[in-house]
Design a protein around this motif. Structure first.
Motif, mmCIF file in Angstrom:
data_model
loop_
_atom_site.group_PDB
_atom_site.id
_atom_site.type_symbol
_atom_site.label_atom_id
_atom_site.label_comp_id
_atom_site.label_asym_id
_atom_site.label_seq_id
_atom_site.Cartn_x
_atom_site.Cartn_y
_atom_site.Cartn_z
ATOM 1 N N ASP A 173 0.829 -1.215 0.000
ATOM 2 C CA ASP A 173 0.000 0.000 0.000
ATOM 3 C C ASP A 173 0.860 1.259 0.000
ATOM 4 O OD1 ASP A 173 -2.708 -0.906 -0.125
ATOM 5 O OD2 ASP A 173 -2.618 -1.484 1.986
ATOM 6 N N ALA A 174 1.942 1.233 0.756
ATOM 7 C CA ALA A 174 2.821 2.414 0.817
ATOM 8 C C ALA A 174 3.445 2.708 -0.542
ATOM 9 C CB ALA A 174 3.906 2.210 1.875
ATOM 10 N N THR A 198 2.544 6.110 -2.958
ATOM 11 C CA THR A 198 3.595 7.032 -3.393
ATOM 12 C C THR A 198 3.265 7.648 -4.750
ATOM 13 O OG1 THR A 198 5.190 5.724 -2.156
ATOM 14 C CG2 THR A 198 6.086 7.242 -3.754
ATOM 15 N N ALA A 199 2.439 6.980 -5.529
ATOM 16 C CA ALA A 199 2.035 7.529 -6.833
ATOM 17 C C ALA A 199 1.410 8.915 -6.668
ATOM 18 C CB ALA A 199 1.060 6.582 -7.523
ATOM 19 N N TYR A 200 0.765 9.159 -5.544
ATOM 20 C CA TYR A 200 0.094 10.442 -5.322
ATOM 21 C C TYR A 200 1.074 11.582 -5.036
ATOM 22 C CZ TYR A 200 -4.144 7.783 -5.545
ATOM 23 O OH TYR A 200 -5.161 6.971 -5.992
ATOM 24 N N LEU A 215 8.533 10.097 -10.223
ATOM 25 C CA LEU A 215 8.659 9.250 -11.416
ATOM 26 C C LEU A 215 8.807 7.781 -11.046
ATOM 27 C CD1 LEU A 215 10.983 11.172 -13.917
ATOM 28 C CD2 LEU A 215 8.522 10.774 -14.067
ATOM 29 N N THR A 216 9.568 7.509 -9.965
ATOM 30 C CA THR A 216 9.816 6.127 -9.567
ATOM 31 C C THR A 216 9.836 6.017 -8.044
ATOM 32 O OG1 THR A 216 12.238 6.356 -9.539
ATOM 33 C CG2 THR A 216 11.232 5.682 -11.626
ATOM 34 N N ASP A 228 14.303 11.852 -9.088
ATOM 35 C CA ASP A 228 12.874 11.824 -8.813
ATOM 36 C C ASP A 228 12.441 10.431 -8.366
ATOM 37 O OD1 ASP A 228 10.385 12.863 -8.494
ATOM 38 O OD2 ASP A 228 9.899 12.982 -10.615
ATOM 39 N N HIS A 229 13.227 9.866 -7.429
ATOM 40 C CA HIS A 229 12.977 8.524 -6.904
ATOM 41 C C HIS A 229 12.700 8.619 -5.404
ATOM 42 C CE1 HIS A 229 13.294 4.179 -6.497
ATOM 43 N NE2 HIS A 229 13.927 4.438 -5.360
ATOM 44 N N ILE A 230 11.764 7.827 -4.942
ATOM 45 C CA ILE A 230 11.450 7.782 -3.511
ATOM 46 C C ILE A 230 11.637 6.354 -3.024
ATOM 47 C CG2 ILE A 230 9.642 8.067 -1.774
ATOM 48 C CD1 ILE A 230 8.398 10.197 -3.578
ATOM 49 N N ASP A 231 12.390 6.189 -1.938
ATOM 50 C CA ASP A 231 12.517 4.884 -1.297
ATOM 51 C C ASP A 231 11.433 4.767 -0.232
ATOM 52 O OD1 ASP A 231 14.725 3.657 -2.569
ATOM 53 O OD2 ASP A 231 16.103 4.927 -1.442
ATOM 54 N N ILE A 232 10.734 3.652 -0.220
ATOM 55 C CA ILE A 232 9.691 3.372 0.768
ATOM 56 C C ILE A 232 10.222 2.283 1.688
ATOM 57 C CG2 ILE A 232 7.329 2.557 1.129
ATOM 58 C CD1 ILE A 232 7.585 5.275 -0.325
#
Length: 192
Positions: free
Chosen positions: A119-120, A124-126, A130-131, A173-177
């Motif tokens: 879910d997390a 993150t799409a919101y 980009l990734t 433009d990358h996010i680590d979850i």
């Protein structure tokens, strides 16, 4: 916006020595651990679709029993991950995805991934990134999220190259979850 979840369940299991996806792990076939979570997730969330990509009848048959799951037979997947990715994206193009959509790829040999982490990643799409990918400490893993604006880059992959190449091309433009535990990122490549 839609998050198109793509479950990659078509690998050859060369290092495992037999089809690991059908191997019984903790009471059920390995592929079902992650797939059952994704089936539940796509049933609970209006913003998600689920496509299962495989070349194995047992996996496609199991997934097809759920009305919220699309199945895609991918006979060339034995040639590498890029063939599964390309088959999925071409199939999704047929149902018209938009540039504001996202693709979330998950591999079928990752039995400990949690619904919370799934879910997390989707949420993150919101953020408009980009990734995004699941991580634990410095280690990145699956699932991985890509904006649909990157579809051409994903379609250009070849051989056994997965999406990591596209991730590396867009580090700004990358996010680590963060996953809840390192076990969530573990995939099973070798028979225990």
């Amino acid at each position: 916006m839609k998050i198109h979840i793509i479950y990659l369940a078509a690998g050859s299991s060369r290092r495992f020595g037999s089809n690991k996806l059908l191997w019984e792990y903790e009471g059920r076939p390995l592929y079902r651990h992650g797939l059952d979570r994704l089936i539940e997730m796509s049933s609970d969330r209006d913003d998600c679709t689920l496509t299962v990509v495989s070349r194995y009848d047992e996996i496609l048959g199991y997934a097809a029993a759920y009305p919220n799951v699309r199945t895609l037979y991918s006979p060339l997947s034995h040639l590498g991950a890029s063939f599964s990715i390309r088959a999925a994206l071409q199939s999704l193009h047929d149902i018209l995805f938009d540039d504001d959509d996202y693709f979330m790829f998950m591999v079928a040999d990752q039995p400990h991934i949690s619904r919370k982490t799934l879910d997390a990643i989707a949420d993150t799409a919101y953020s408009g990134c980009l990734t995004a990918s699941a991580s634990y400490g410095d280690r990145r893993g699956n699932p991985v999220l890509f904006s649909a604006v990157l579809a051409d880059e994903l379609l250009a992959l070849s051989g056994d190259t997965g999406g990591r190449q596209v991730l590396r091309a867009h580090p700004e433009d990358h996010i680590d979850i963060s996953a809840g535990s390192p076990e969530e990122l573990e995939d099973i490549d070798y028979r225990p």
